[in-house]
Design a protein around this motif. Structure first.
Motif, PDB file in Angstrom:
ATOM      1  N   LYS A 262       0.648  -0.984   0.048  1.00  0.00           N
ATOM      2  CA  LYS A 262      -0.206   0.045  -0.136  1.00  0.00           C
ATOM      3  C   LYS A 262       0.849   1.255   0.154  1.00  0.00           C
ATOM      4  N   LYS A 263       2.124   1.229   0.535  1.00  0.00           N
ATOM      5  CA  LYS A 263       3.093   2.174   0.607  1.00  0.00           C
ATOM      6  C   LYS A 263       4.242   2.235  -0.288  1.00  0.00           C
ATOM      7  N   LEU A 264       4.661   3.125  -1.001  1.00  0.00           N
ATOM      8  CA  LEU A 264       5.856   2.817  -1.920  1.00  0.00           C
ATOM      9  C   LEU A 264       6.803   3.503  -1.275  1.00  0.00           C
ATOM     10  N   ASN A 291       7.530  -1.872  -5.003  1.00  0.00           N
ATOM     11  CA  ASN A 291       6.404  -2.208  -6.159  1.00  0.00           C
ATOM     12  C   ASN A 291       6.991  -1.832  -7.320  1.00  0.00           C
ATOM     13  N   LYS A 343       9.846  13.419  -4.388  1.00  0.00           N
ATOM     14  CA  LYS A 343       8.494  12.512  -4.150  1.00  0.00           C
ATOM     15  C   LYS A 343       7.932  12.448  -5.399  1.00  0.00           C
ATOM     16  N   GLU A 347       6.163   6.755  -9.417  1.00  0.00           N
ATOM     17  CA  GLU A 347       4.976   6.282  -9.106  1.00  0.00           C
ATOM     18  C   GLU A 347       4.541   4.777  -9.409  1.00  0.00           C
ATOM     19  N   ASP A 348       3.968   4.122  -8.634  1.00  0.00           N
ATOM     20  CA  ASP A 348       3.708   2.679  -8.558  1.00  0.00           C
ATOM     21  C   ASP A 348       2.435   2.559  -9.414  1.00  0.00           C
ATOM     22  N   ASN A 352       0.710   5.060  -6.129  1.00  0.00           N
ATOM     23  CA  ASN A 352       1.412   5.632  -5.025  1.00  0.00           C
ATOM     24  C   ASN A 352       2.711   6.464  -5.204  1.00  0.00           C
ATOM     25  N   PRO A 355       6.275   9.014   0.318  1.00  0.00           N
ATOM     26  CA  PRO A 355       5.753   9.915   1.180  1.00  0.00           C
ATOM     27  C   PRO A 355       6.250  11.278   1.445  1.00  0.00           C
TER      28      PRO A 355
END
Length: 466
Positions: A262-264, A291, A343, A347-348, A352, A355
């Motif tokens: 859920k988080k990159l 990811n 940041k 992007e996955d 995502n 952060p």
């Protein structure tokens, strides 16, 4: 056994009466079995006798001086010439019986090598390489052929290979039919055929994956000689180089893909240090993401010096998995860098992004952290485009072309390395296998027996004679 028990009880009773009469008595113990048997079984009789001529039957009986057993017979037994149908071999007490199912060839010398399968029952002493020989003609053939086999890519032996001789010297014979003679390699890759007739042969090497004793898959390890060999040739020593033309295809193996997290996030290949993270001068800066990346903007990241002045001469690449990014540049020793990763750079597939934007402080290694190498070669064939390879275990860590009889490197990572010299005939920087259908031999490599230990801030020199 009963007699031993009676003797023991008699000694106990006698000792008891001696003690009652105030006489001493030695310590009582049971009879021992004597020294351990360390001798292998010995043939005492054979029917017919070894080296029998004009053999007409189909059965052989071998008698030994003690009780025997046969262990791992299938992997040890070699019958030459090779039988279409394996004979029936049984053992009982001290006797081995062999009964042939094939009709034996006329005027032919046969040898039955039991390898290390014959052992005595009680101590498992092995009768090594026991061979029984007979002939269906009026002579015992006595010609020999020997040689050595190594893996072409590594220059090392593989004792699981077998060597095959074909009297049918048509090239397709090894693809369709079983050989006439086979033998195995020892631990150094050496082989020897005994009791050969005066004949011409084609010689091959095979790692027989399916048991058919034919070369029927390009993934099988294989070797061949370019020409016919003659058993009557004296002082003959054959060198063969084995290879697999293709590597096994494992692409059909089902791999369960993990669901994207859920988080990159990412990790680097930097080593931790007190004032920052340590960068190897010889490596790229690698970022591994959890990811796969749908988006990667190569214009956003910045590599800068300690004054945040951008460094322009660097490149960013992403691999085929879309999970690994590498930064390559000419790192300066004992220098500080900042790698700025906005940041929005990546992007996955779930949309995502990172952060937060990251700034990584990098400190490069010193030149004193590396060793210096000078290698001087003799008998090296520069016309064959030699390449020097440095291995850790079975993995090639570094590879460099050799263009002169002396090779040097002022920045080499410390460690213990195996050195291999590859003759890169087509000069493509890679090892290339052979191709039997085109009669192309594999490129050959030499692995040096002595390892090279590289110490930091140390001059490491060696003379190498190939």
């Amino acid at each position: 056994m009963k007699k031993n028990i009676l003797v023991f009880l008699s000694a106990v009773i006698t000792c008891y009466f001696l003690i009652t009469l105030n006489f001493g008595c030695a310590q009582i113990s049971a009879p021992t079995g004597g020294a351990r048997d360390s001798l292998p079984p010995r043939l005492v009789k054979a029917n017919p006798e070894p080296n029998t001529l004009n053999f007409k039957g189909n059965k052989i009986t071998l008698s030994f001086n003690e009780y025997i057993e046969l262990q791992e017979l299938q992997s040890n037994l070699i019958i030459s010439p090779l039988q279409k149908t394996n004979p029936t071999i049984n053992y009982n007490l001290k006797t081995i019986s062999i009964k042939f199912k094939d009709t034996l060839l006329p005027n032919t010398t046969y040898s039955i090598n039991f390898g290390n399968s014959i052992r005595d029952v009680h101590e498992s002493n092995t009768l090594k390489d026991f061979t029984y020989v007979f002939s269906t003609g009026n002579i015992i053939d006595s010609l020999t052929m020997e040689g050595n086999v190594v893996m072409a890519e590594s220059g090392k032996p593989d004792s699981t290979l077998m060597v095959m001789l074909y009297r049918n010297t048509v090239d397709s014979a090894v693809l369709k039919t079983k050989p006439d003679y086979i033998t195995k390699l020892d631990g150094q890759g050496n082989f020897k055929f005994n009791h050969l007739p005066n004949a011409d042969f084609n010689i091959y090497v095979l790692k027989d994956g399916d048991g058919r004793k034919t070369y029927n898959s390009k993934t099988e390890i294989f070797a061949f000689d370019d020409s016919v060999v003659y058993s009557s040739q004296t002082n003959m020593f054959i060198r063969l180089f084995a290879y697999a033309e293709q590597k096994p295809d494992n692409s059909k193996t089902t791999v369960l893909k993990a669901a994207p997290e859920k988080k990159l996030k990412y990790t680097t290949n930097l080593s931790p240090g007190l004032a920052g993270q340590i960068q190897d001068l010889l490596q790229t800066l690698d970022l591994a993401f959890n990811n796969p990346l749908k988006k990667f903007d190569t214009l956003k990241p910045i590599l800068a010096d300690t004054n945040y002045k951008p460094v322009s001469n660097f490149t960013l690449t992403i691999d085929s998995t879309r999970k690994n990014i590498s930064l390559a540049t000419a790192w300066q020793p004992e220098s500080n860098y900042y790698f700025i990763l906005p940041k929005e750079t990546v992007e996955d597939s779930l949309g995502n992004i990172l952060p937060r934007s990251d700034t990584i402080r990098i400190i490069t290694k010193r030149t004193e952290d590396y060793g210096r190498i000078v290698l001087r070669f003799s008998n090296i064939e520069l016309a064959k485009h030699p390449v020097i390879q440095f291995l850790e275990g079975d993995n090639i860590k570094f590879s460099y072309p050799i263009i002169a009889t002396e090779w040097s490197n002022k920045l080499f990572p410390p460690g213990e390395y195996t050195i291999r010299i590859l003759y890169d005939l087509n000069n493509n920087g890679l090892w290339d296998p052979g191709n039997y259908s085109k009669k192309i031999q594999p490129e050959k490599a030499i692995t040096l027996p002595q390892k090279l230990a590289i110490r930091a801030d140390w001059d490491n020199e060696r003379d190498i004679k190939l």
